[in-house]
Every structure is written in structure tokens, then in C-alpha cells.
Design an enzyme around this catalytic site. Structure first.
Site, mmCIF file in Angstrom:
data_model
loop_
_atom_site.group_PDB
_atom_site.id
_atom_site.type_symbol
_atom_site.label_atom_id
_atom_site.label_comp_id
_atom_site.label_asym_id
_atom_site.label_seq_id
_atom_site.Cartn_x
_atom_site.Cartn_y
_atom_site.Cartn_z
ATOM 1 N N SER A 69 0.696 -1.139 0.129
ATOM 2 C CA SER A 69 0.126 -0.015 0.090
ATOM 3 C C SER A 69 0.705 1.210 -0.097
ATOM 4 O O SER A 69 1.435 1.459 -0.891
ATOM 5 C CB SER A 69 -0.852 -0.196 1.246
ATOM 6 O OG SER A 69 -1.871 0.940 1.245
ATOM 7 N N ASP A 281 -2.927 6.863 -3.133
ATOM 8 C CA ASP A 281 -1.963 6.008 -2.487
ATOM 9 C C ASP A 281 -1.338 4.929 -3.423
ATOM 10 O O ASP A 281 -1.917 4.658 -4.571
ATOM 11 C CB ASP A 281 -2.376 5.211 -0.940
ATOM 12 C CG ASP A 281 -3.179 4.045 -1.320
ATOM 13 O OD1 ASP A 281 -3.780 3.738 -2.160
ATOM 14 O OD2 ASP A 281 -3.104 3.331 -0.319
ATOM 15 N N ASP A 283 -1.148 1.645 -3.848
ATOM 16 C CA ASP A 283 -1.840 0.644 -4.362
ATOM 17 C C ASP A 283 -3.266 1.085 -4.668
ATOM 18 O O ASP A 283 -4.182 0.061 -5.054
ATOM 19 C CB ASP A 283 -1.956 -0.893 -3.627
ATOM 20 C CG ASP A 283 -2.690 -0.371 -2.218
ATOM 21 O OD1 ASP A 283 -2.822 0.895 -1.599
ATOM 22 O OD2 ASP A 283 -3.191 -1.390 -1.400
ATOM 23 N N ASP A 285 -5.924 2.457 -3.053
ATOM 24 C CA ASP A 285 -7.223 2.326 -2.296
ATOM 25 C C ASP A 285 -7.703 3.331 -1.567
ATOM 26 O O ASP A 285 -8.315 3.223 -0.421
ATOM 27 C CB ASP A 285 -7.321 0.867 -1.495
ATOM 28 C CG ASP A 285 -6.363 0.836 -0.680
ATOM 29 O OD1 ASP A 285 -5.478 1.731 -0.486
ATOM 30 O OD2 ASP A 285 -6.304 -0.239 0.138
ATOM 31 N N GLU A 376 -12.702 6.393 6.074
ATOM 32 C CA GLU A 376 -11.747 6.677 7.345
ATOM 33 C C GLU A 376 -11.136 8.198 6.634
ATOM 34 O O GLU A 376 -11.217 8.444 5.661
ATOM 35 C CB GLU A 376 -10.289 5.661 7.328
ATOM 36 C CG GLU A 376 -10.729 4.436 7.834
ATOM 37 C CD GLU A 376 -9.619 3.472 8.237
ATOM 38 O OE1 GLU A 376 -9.482 3.179 9.204
ATOM 39 O OE2 GLU A 376 -8.819 3.194 7.541
ATOM 40 N N GLY A 512 -2.027 -1.019 14.852
ATOM 41 C CA GLY A 512 -2.297 -2.265 14.417
ATOM 42 C C GLY A 512 -1.218 -2.525 13.380
ATOM 43 O O GLY A 512 -1.300 -3.675 13.015
ATOM 44 N N THR A 513 -0.549 -1.622 13.082
ATOM 45 C CA THR A 513 0.596 -1.812 12.209
ATOM 46 C C THR A 513 1.965 -1.542 12.397
ATOM 47 O O THR A 513 2.673 -1.975 11.488
ATOM 48 C CB THR A 513 0.165 -0.971 10.705
ATOM 49 O OG1 THR A 513 0.289 0.372 11.149
ATOM 50 C CG2 THR A 513 -1.344 -1.284 10.117
ATOM 51 N N ARG A 518 -0.421 5.642 19.179
ATOM 52 C CA ARG A 518 -0.861 6.689 18.545
ATOM 53 C C ARG A 518 -1.556 7.778 19.312
ATOM 54 O O ARG A 518 -2.539 7.273 20.067
ATOM 55 C CB ARG A 518 -1.541 6.392 17.074
ATOM 56 C CG ARG A 518 -0.899 5.615 16.002
ATOM 57 C CD ARG A 518 -1.555 5.561 14.823
ATOM 58 N NE ARG A 518 -1.056 4.503 13.807
ATOM 59 C CZ ARG A 518 0.199 4.792 13.181
ATOM 60 N NH1 ARG A 518 0.747 5.850 13.318
ATOM 61 N NH2 ARG A 518 0.622 3.862 12.415
HETATM 62 C C1 16G Z 1 -4.525 -0.313 7.848
HETATM 63 C C2 16G Z 1 -5.919 -0.278 7.425
HETATM 64 C C3 16G Z 1 -6.464 1.039 7.557
HETATM 65 C C4 16G Z 1 -6.096 1.716 9.172
HETATM 66 C C5 16G Z 1 -4.631 1.664 9.331
HETATM 67 C C6 16G Z 1 -4.403 2.135 10.555
HETATM 68 C C7 16G Z 1 -7.176 -1.873 5.844
HETATM 69 C C8 16G Z 1 -7.121 -2.030 4.511
HETATM 70 N N1 16G Z 1 -6.269 -0.803 5.986
HETATM 71 O O1 16G Z 1 -3.775 0.585 6.634
HETATM 72 O O2 16G Z 1 -7.828 0.910 7.334
HETATM 73 O O3 16G Z 1 -6.433 2.779 9.071
HETATM 74 O O4 16G Z 1 -4.150 0.281 8.968
HETATM 75 O O5 16G Z 1 -3.132 1.988 11.034
HETATM 76 O O6 16G Z 1 -7.713 -2.236 6.761
HETATM 77 P P1 16G Z 1 -2.667 1.958 12.583
HETATM 78 O O7 16G Z 1 -3.593 0.653 13.334
HETATM 79 O O8 16G Z 1 -1.314 1.593 12.377
HETATM 80 O O9 16G Z 1 -3.058 3.212 13.084
HETATM 81 MG MG MG Z 2 -3.578 1.282 0.274
#
Ligand code: 16G
Ligand code: MG
Length: 555
Positions: A69, A281, A283, A285, A376, A512-513, A518
Site C-alpha cells: 500500500s 496511495d 495501491d 485504495d 476513514e 495495528g500496523t 498513536r
Molecule cells: C491499515 C488499514 C487502515 C487503517 C490503518 C491503521 C485496511 C485495508 N487498512 O492500513 O484501514 O486506517 O491500518 O493503521 O484495513 P494503524 O493501526 O497503524 O493506526
Molecule cells: Mg492502500
């Protein structure tokens, strides 16, 4: 499949896709995402899992998208797509994580356990659609995916370089041919065709003009728009930049995420004041809009703005076609600017629900409405129409027969426009191309200039910060992440801080990533928002085991 042939599968895996790293990898909010060189064995294994998933779904087609992404070029990732074109069912995320992390020696037994656990009938056919973004590591990973599918005797079909939402669309069409044709042409015919049909019914008027600048993030979305551009018959005059040529690097200082987070225009933008522009972005989306005002400042129109534009316009069409029995609602997350929520509820009078971050949560909540708009703030979103909403609108558009009343020609015309709007929408997942056409259609219908669109409401100044803690999972949240339940005392402290500011609001959540926490804050002035964010960050640092330097208050 007899055990002997499975042996070959695992011997092949060990030879071709050995697990060469002990780094634990987790199927996060949007699949696996990390440095591309750590991913080959993971993607191969996801090919195995996709076959199992397809068989559990009675042989319906599932999808695999190779992309990271909006991350920079060295990263990559893989997302699985379910048969309705939606994201992988949440309960399978843990299964995916387990399969990705087992040692090569345990791959065979773990796969067998999973097959048993999910009760997959391995004698069924299995079909897996595979797409990839423009990263130079994507072709190798797509090949690993296909090899994984073939290993368990599934049938892979590769679509080459496509946007993530295109792949979702293909999967849905393959399993439900009423939705469309599962090819790139089928996608253009449906989505771009609906836009052109819409435009033919509504000539340009008012302050709207057809010129739009688009930052392609040096990724796949811009390339697809370059194809679409030629077929727009002048209804939209696209000026595309950051298309990946001239050494432009994917998502580097450009793209929707960069524009949203840095609140500054992308590299390569040469815009006259008040020129409408959008950024996709990597990819394809996500999308945000922006323009440069007369003070040379960038004004951002993010996902909240697009959501209000679309919800307002669709609600107007619904009223105009006399379909008041069809309800419409909007879904946001805690990141939505408070001013947008207020505008939607008080001005548009559309109900709003707030859910946890992550597309799957928004998508599910939007399904509760006849027409559910979800976005979002970062620019990911779409509109969902229930079968009933679809059928009723089509029936009004066709012969004026409504379940409630017999409609007149004006109502019929409004319903026809709404049909085009629905057809323009990729209802499987947020889609920058489809959202761009939807936003342009709504602006055109309203004769709206971008600056007037921006004046609908004034965003509250907001600030996002990230900080390191020993273990981000010590923070747990409730109420769609707007309140935290641990560590003890943190929420009370946040409440105290927020109470000092007019229109103050703040929350914290573990990402979550990424391995970070945050912080979000908004208030009535820029200084207040910045200070509140820093104060909340300090509270997190003190009460949740901060690492590194304690956040400082703005000077
Ligand atoms: C991912 C999610 C996005 C969310 C982001 C939050 C999908 C396809 N993408 O990119 O929706 O806003 O994570 O990231 O679900 P964070 O948990 O690091 O704040
Ligand atoms: Mg994307």
C-alpha cells in the site's frame, strides 16, 4: 490429496521458499506487511492457505494481493480477499499468522492441522485470483503465491499489475456475475461507463470545471487512471503526475498518506491557486483532495470531506426519487474530525456510527444501513447498497414503480442518476479510482468549486503523534477506541487534560500496523490541539511505560 504428494509440496517449499528469518510476522489490519526480502516464504504459505480458504468456501474464488500500500518501495505485503470481495474473515487472521510463522519442519503438520480445524474438503476445486502492485519485488512474490496455490492443486489466475480494489472487484464478479465481469475491461466498462452515463445526463454548470490534477503516488493507481483518461470523452480533464517515470519513487514525498499526514502538497505538484487536485496511495485504495489557497497554504479535503460530499448528495437523490423508506447512514472512526461528525448529524441529518480503525470494521457497520457510506479520515472508503436498496432504486428508475408510491418523471430521473452512482461505486472495498469518479460526479451535480466544498464546515485543528512504549498492548481501549480501559489512571488523566480546552477531544490507541502508540487530539485552535496532543503523549509516556525521550510540549 494422498499424503505422498503432500510430501513433495513441503520438500518443494523447503527448497524454494525456506523460512530464512526468525522475525515474528503478524497478519495485521491489512494483511502481512514488512521488508520484501522477509516475505517469500510467507506469500508461498498464504498461497497454500488461499487454496484451503477457497475449499472451505465450496470452491468459490478467493484473492491474493501483493502490495504494501502506502509503505515505501523496500516493503511489500500480502492481503487475502474473501469470495464476496471483502477482506479475509477476522477469525482466519490468527490461522494465517500461525502458518506464516511455523518452522519449515512444522509446515506439513501445521497445514494438516489447519485443514482439519477448518474442515476443508481437499477434494474440491479451488480458485485463487492474484494481483500485484508496481513494486520491483512484486513479480517474485506473485510467483511465490501462484506456486503455493499450485502446490495444493488449486488454480491460480494472475492479473498482473492491478490496484488492490480492482482485484477485490474481480473476485466478487467471479463469484457473482450480476456484479460485473471479472476482467480489467469489465471493471472499466462498469465503473467508468457509469461515470460517463452520469455525465451525459448532467451538463457541467455553476462553479465546477472538469480539470483535475492527480498525484499517482508513483504507483499503480496513476497508471490505471492514465488508461482511463483516454476514454473519458472530455467529461473529465485529468492531469496526472507522479506516474512512476523520471526516477519517481513509490509513495516517497507523495501520495494520499503523505499529503494527509504531512498536511503538505506532494512533490511534483505545480498547481495554480484554487486548482482542484487529488492524491492516490500506492495501491490505489485511498484518495484525498487538496488545493492551494490564495495565501499559498494547502487546504486538505480528506476522507471525512469525501464522505460528507457523497452522503449529502446520495441523501439528496434519495429524497428526489421519493425513496424515503431507504435509509442511509455514515460510518466513521475516532479519527474523523469532530467538525465533520457535527456537520453530518446536524446539517445533513444523516445518522453516524463510530467504529474501530480498520476497513473491515467500517465495512461491517455500513452493511447495517440500506445505503451505508463509510470512510476513514485517511481517505479509504466506499458506499454499500443493500440488495433491497438496489432493487427499489432500479425499479423506480425503470418504470416508476416504487413500493410506496408511483413516481413521476423527475423522481425517475433522480433514480436513474442514483443507479449510475451505485454502478460507479466499487462496493467491495475503498477504491481511489471509483471514489474519484464519485466525488467528481457529486461536485459536477452541485456545480461546486473545490473552495466552496471546503467551506461546508471548518475542520477543528488536530494533531497526531506517535510514541514508543515498552509494550503497546498495555493500552486497551473501548467505545470504538475513544476511551482506554488500561493502564489504570490514563483515561482519567486524558479526561482532565481534554477538559481544559474548548472543543477538546483526545484518545490513544496501540497501532495495528507498527510497534507504536498513536495519540490524537483536536481543539479549537492549532496551538491548543498541538499542546493537548503533547500533554496526552506525556501522560501515555508516564503511565504506559514510555521508551526513549519523554515527549516535549510545543514551545
Ligand atoms: C491499515 C488499514 C487502515 C487503517 C490503518 C491503521 C485496511 C485495508 N487498512 O492500513 O484501514 O486506517 O491500518 O493503521 O484495513 P494503524 O493501526 O497503524 O493506526
Ligand atoms: Mg492502500
Amino acid at each position: 490429496m494422498p499424503p505422498s504428494s503432500l510430501r513433495v509440496v513441503y520438500a518443494f517449499a523447503r527448497e524454494m521458499y525456506p523460512k530464512n528469518s526468525d522475525v515474528f510476522i503478524q497478519y495485521g489490519t491489512a494483511g502481512f506487511r514488512t521488508k520484501a526480502n522477509l516475505l517469500e516464504h510467507v506469500v508461498y504459505r498464504m498461497g497454500l492457505l488461499a487454496v484451503i480458504r477457497s475449499r472451505v468456501k465450496n470452491g468459490r474464488t478467493v484473492g491474493m494481493m501483493i502490495t504494501a500500500s502506502h509503505n515505501l518501495e523496500p516493503d511489500n505485503g500480502v492481503k487475502l480477499v474473501d469470495p464476496d470481495g471483502e477482506m479475509l474473515e477476522e477469525s482466519w487472521e490468527e490461522i494465517a499468522t500461525r502458518l506464516a510463522n511455523v518452522s519449515d519442519n512444522d509446515l506439513e503438520s501445521t497445514t494438516a492441522e489447519i485443514i482439519k480445524q477448518v474442515n476443508a474438503d481437499m477434494s474440491l476445486k479451488a480458485s485463487v485470483f492474484i494481483g500485484m502492485d508496481t513494486r520491483y519485488t512484486s513479480p517474485r512474490l506473485a510467483a511465490a503465491a501462484a506456486n503455493g496455490v499450485i502446490a495444493l492443486k488449486g488454480t491460480p489466475k494472475e492479473f498482473g499489475i492491478v490496484t488492490t480494489p480492482m482485484l477485490h472487484f474481480f473476485v466478487k464478479c467471479r463469484n457473482d456475475n450480476r456484479y460485473g465481469t471479472p476482467t480489467e475491461e469489465g471493471y472499466y466498462d462498469k465503473i467508468v461507463g457509469a461515470f460517463k452515463a452520469f455525465c451525459q445526463k448532467l451538463p457541467v454548470f455553476g462553479d465546477y470545471n472538469t480539470t483535475l490534477y492527480v498525484d499517482g503516488a508513483n504507483g499503480v493507481g496513476g497508471k490505471k487512471l492514465n488508461i482511463i483518461k483516454k476514454s473519458l470523452d472530455g467529461e473529465l480533464d485529468l492531469h496526472l503526475f507522479n506516474l512512476g517515470g523520471n526516477g519517481g519513487k513509490l509513495n516517497l514525498n507523495c501520495g494520499a498518506d503523505f499529503v494527509k499526514v504531512s498536511q503538505s502538497p506532494p512533490a511534483g505538484a505545480e498547481l495554480a491557486p484554487l486548482q482542484r487536485a487529488a492524491a492516490l496511495d500506492g495501491d490505489g485504495d485511498r484518495i484525498v483532495y487538496y488545493y492551494i489557497d490564495h495565501n499559498n497554504e494547502m487546504q486538505l479535503l480528506d476522507g471525512d470531506r469525501i464522505a460528507t460530499l457523497l452522503a449529502g448528495y446520495i441523501a439528496e437523490l434519495l429524497r428526489a426519487c421519493g425513496a424515503s423508506h431507504i435509509n442511509i447512514g455514515l460510518v466513521q472512526t475516532a479519527y474523523a474530525n469532530g467538525a465533520s461528525t457535527k456537520y453530518i448529524t446536524e446539517h445533513l441529518k444523516v445518522p453516524v456510527s463510530c467504529v474501530k480503525t480498520g476497513v473491515k470494521h467500517l465495512h461491517r457497520a455500513a452493511q447495517a444501513f440500506d445505503i451505508g457510506v463509510y470512510f476513514e479520515a485517511n481517505g479509504h472508503g466506499t458506499v454499500l447498497y443493500s440488495d433491497r436498496a438496489h432493487a427499489d432504486i432500479r425499479s423506480i428508475a425503470r418504470d416508476g414503480v416504487n413500493v410506496i408510491v408511483r413516481s413521476d418523471p423527475e423522481q425517475r430521473a433522480a433514480a436513474q442518476l442514483l443507479c449510475h452512482v451505485a454502478d460507479m461505486t466499487n462496493q467491495t472495498v475503498g477504491d481511489a479510482v471509483s471514489d474519484l469518479l464519485l466525488a467528481e460526479a457529486a461536485l459536477r451535480a452541485r456545480g461546486l468549486h473545490v473552495a466552496r466544498w471546503a467551506r461546508a464546515y471548518r475542520d477543528l485543528p488536530c494533531r497526531q503523534l506517535k510514541l514508543l512504549v515498552e509494550d503497546r498492548n498495555v493500552i486497551s481501549t473501548t467505545d470504538a477506541e475513544r476511551k482506554c480501559t488500561s493502564p489504570e489512571g490514563l483515561q482519567t488523566k486524558i479526561d482532565e487534560l481534554v477538559a481544559k480546552y474548548n472543543s477538546g477531544r483526545a484518545f490513544v490507541r496501540p497501532s495495528g500496523t507498527e510497534d507504536i502508540v498513536r495519540v490524537y487530539a483536536e481543539a479549537d485552535t492549532r496551538t491548543a490541539a498541538d499542546t493537548l496532543a503533547a500533554e496526552v503523549a506525556q501522560a501515555v509516556f508516564d503511565l504506559a511505560g514510555g521508551r526513549g525521550e519523554r515527549p516535549v510540549l510545543p514551545a
